[in-house]
Design an enzyme around this catalytic site. Sequence first.
Site, mmCIF file in Angstrom:
data_model
loop_
_atom_site.group_PDB
_atom_site.id
_atom_site.type_symbol
_atom_site.label_atom_id
_atom_site.label_comp_id
_atom_site.label_asym_id
_atom_site.label_seq_id
_atom_site.Cartn_x
_atom_site.Cartn_y
_atom_site.Cartn_z
ATOM 1 N N HIS A 157 0.879 -1.351 -0.320
ATOM 2 C CA HIS A 157 -0.190 -0.147 0.260
ATOM 3 C C HIS A 157 0.623 1.436 0.143
ATOM 4 O O HIS A 157 0.649 1.918 0.798
ATOM 5 C CB HIS A 157 -1.172 -0.205 1.104
ATOM 6 C CG HIS A 157 -2.377 -0.827 1.080
ATOM 7 N ND1 HIS A 157 -2.347 -1.551 -0.464
ATOM 8 C CD2 HIS A 157 -2.876 -1.360 1.602
ATOM 9 C CE1 HIS A 157 -3.648 -2.171 0.352
ATOM 10 N NE2 HIS A 157 -3.602 -2.775 1.493
ATOM 11 N N GLU A 191 -12.105 -4.157 -2.978
ATOM 12 C CA GLU A 191 -10.732 -2.529 -4.089
ATOM 13 C C GLU A 191 -10.561 -3.391 -5.317
ATOM 14 O O GLU A 191 -9.526 -3.647 -5.242
ATOM 15 C CB GLU A 191 -9.321 -2.724 -2.872
ATOM 16 C CG GLU A 191 -9.404 -2.807 -1.234
ATOM 17 C CD GLU A 191 -8.744 -3.659 -0.370
ATOM 18 O OE1 GLU A 191 -7.569 -3.589 -0.597
ATOM 19 O OE2 GLU A 191 -8.590 -4.295 0.452
ATOM 20 N N HIS A 233 -10.202 2.460 0.029
ATOM 21 C CA HIS A 233 -9.913 1.272 0.981
ATOM 22 C C HIS A 233 -10.953 0.973 1.967
ATOM 23 O O HIS A 233 -11.008 0.930 3.623
ATOM 24 C CB HIS A 233 -8.757 0.979 1.548
ATOM 25 C CG HIS A 233 -8.170 -0.028 2.080
ATOM 26 N ND1 HIS A 233 -8.667 -0.662 2.982
ATOM 27 C CD2 HIS A 233 -6.810 -0.979 1.098
ATOM 28 C CE1 HIS A 233 -7.973 -2.163 3.421
ATOM 29 N NE2 HIS A 233 -7.354 -2.587 2.614
#
Length: 401
Positions: A160, A365, A232
């Site tokens: 991420h 996602e 997210h």
Amino acid sequence: MRWSTLTKSLALPLLLVITACGGSAEPAASQADVPKAPVTAAPQAASPTPIQVNTMIETSPWGEHDGNPVHLYTLTNKNGLVAKVTDYGATLVELHTPDRDGKLSDVTRGFGDLAGYRSKGNPYFGATVGRVANRIRNATFTLDGKVHKLAANNGPHHLHGGNVGWDKVLWKAEPVAGQAALRLTYTSKDGDEGYTGTVQAVVIYTLTDANELKVEMQAETDKATPVNMAHHTYWNLAGNESTSIQEHVIQLFAAKFTPGDKDLVPTGEEKSVKGTVFDFTQPKVVGKDLKKVSGTPIGYDHNFVIDGAANTLRPFAVLEDPSSGRVMELSSNQAGLQFYTGNFMDGSTEARGQKHLQYSALCLESQMYPDAINVKGWTDRVVLKPGAKYSHVMVHKFSTK
């Protein structure tokens, strides 16, 4: 369950608001319009109430980050749906939608204050993640013959965007004129977290009167670099008081998935879901096969290959909570979808009167496949080059059954 509403909604032209982002606050009254106070009057303190930005957005102070003010923006549509977004991490903080009886409830999980979102225990609640979402194997990739070493913040892998990804920075926010919409921008400099190139990123949240939350992500760069942004949010359609998503019913429009290794990094294969616990091609209760999924901890944290052509807006998923009647239909223009059942939440954090328990919320996602930069055949789909534009659209449509 009726799925026809999704097909109808996708027949409508997609509203792109990137070019209509010059919104501003209502002009202040001129000096002549303000009555003069008597000389003896004490100075008036600033009002603590939210500042009205336009008829559909309010903004309130929400603390500080690195000495800079952070704000919370409240978007409201004509039907009374409410979305709250902060410029810290371009994060969706709350989304209130009605159940079958019309009762509004927050269908997301998150924290009640900025401190929670800045804490180490924040599992990316509602955040915009980037420059590259999900995992990059061994925190390394090669581009144009040059090896790039990234932060290894997930065991030996990169996750991420690294130690200070786009979820941990302050974005510049600007309300979009005439809409319940907020445009956020961020400049990621060359060398940021080991990535090459300066990237100009944009996120736009729009709460439509059709009860849709649209999340639009765009980016441009001055050097070739991987870009794979993701939104997210952790969803629980049963609302604030629910502690589990195992009774939710989900359908994924995906005949294939990308298997991962023990660290959840895809192996580069695409396999059929038929006859496996990953088959959600028909509506299925989330908890039905949950405990049959291997991994530590056990649960879904896998990328699904969405049917249809990438770069076209199409159905991704339908999520339903039978107890409240809430339904969320997700469409996007990406190639894949990470379905995550909150396996790593262990109750060590809490907010809004709820512990963040395992399986108490799930994520959907949309994205390009994880570790695409290192997989032959996937790489070109995740590399952004100068002169090109990255465009990622998600539409969450809410209704009741």
